[in-house]
Write an enzyme that holds these catalytic residues in place. Structure first.
Site, PDB file in Angstrom:
ATOM      1  N   ASN A  85       0.793  -1.229   0.000  1.00  0.00           N
ATOM      2  CA  ASN A  85       0.000   0.000   0.000  1.00  0.00           C
ATOM      3  C   ASN A  85       0.827   1.282   0.000  1.00  0.00           C
ATOM      4  OD1 ASN A  85      -1.995  -1.888   0.215  1.00  0.00           O
ATOM      5  ND2 ASN A  85      -2.723  -1.229   2.207  1.00  0.00           N
ATOM      6  N   ASP A 141       0.658  -8.126  -9.676  1.00  0.00           N
ATOM      7  CA  ASP A 141      -0.433  -9.085  -9.838  1.00  0.00           C
ATOM      8  C   ASP A 141      -1.713  -8.385 -10.280  1.00  0.00           C
ATOM      9  OD1 ASP A 141      -0.155  -8.072  -6.976  1.00  0.00           O
ATOM     10  OD2 ASP A 141      -2.198  -8.855  -6.914  1.00  0.00           O
TER      11      ASP A 141
END
Length: 187
Positions: free
Chosen positions: A66, A91
């Site tokens: 994050n 991903d």
């Protein structure tokens, strides 16, 4: 200098999870180029490689997913690396397991690592390799899914995706990203 960034989360707990596929590509390149990531700086691990095409840095931000933009922007600022000279590998839930999708720009698509990069870099326009991890099965929450491990069947597809992503990065060192996209999208 060109900068190849693999997104993931640090620590043994996350090592083999779906969310760490970007780290796997960086590890693959580091091994192939005999360039272990031994430099701890800029809230990440990195190494600089002198290749025939020029200097290349491999980077694994260690800020947790994050906050990836903190590490990437610090490296880019310090080395004065332009936005066209980076590639980000991560991903993607919206692609089938192991499928690659290369793009030069785009939204975060719900990916918190990419949200952080867009916020810190001030643009959505950067080269990226998205590696499909597919959607979670019915009833499984997305955070639990991305932090889960691949099945044996999926592991074979992901090993191939890591190899193809590394090849795309190597091709990019000598060719414009548009050519990389043409060669590796849908392959």
């Amino acid at each position: 200098m060109k900068l190849i960034i693999g997104l993931g989360n640090p620590g043994k707990t996350y090592e083999q999870t779906r969310h760490n596929i970007g780290f796997h590509v960086i590890d693959h390149l580091a091994s192939k180029w005999n360039a272990p990531l031994t430099q701890a700086k800029f809230k990440g691990m990195h190494s600089v490689i002198h290749r025939p095409e020029g200097k290349v840095m491999l980077l694994k931000p260690l800020t947790y997913m994050n906050l990836s933009g903190e590490s990437v922007s610090a490296v880019m600022d310090y080395y004065d690396i332009g936005i066209d000279d980076i590639i980000v590998i991560y991903d993607d839930l919206d692609l089938p397991t192991g499928q690659l999708r290369l793009r030069q720009r785009g939204s975060a698509g719900g990916h918190n690592g990419i949200k952080s990069l867009i916020q810190h870099l001030g643009t959505q326009n950067f080269n990226r390799i998205r590696i499909g991890i597919d959607r979670p099965p019915a009833g499984m929450k997305v955070p639990d899914y991305v932090l889960s491990r691949f099945s044996k069947e999926e592991s074979a597809d992901m090993a191939e995706a890591v190899q193809r992503s590394a090849e795309a990065c190597e091709f990019w060192l000598a060719k414009p990203f548009i050519e990389v996209m043409t060669k590796f999208n849908g392959a």
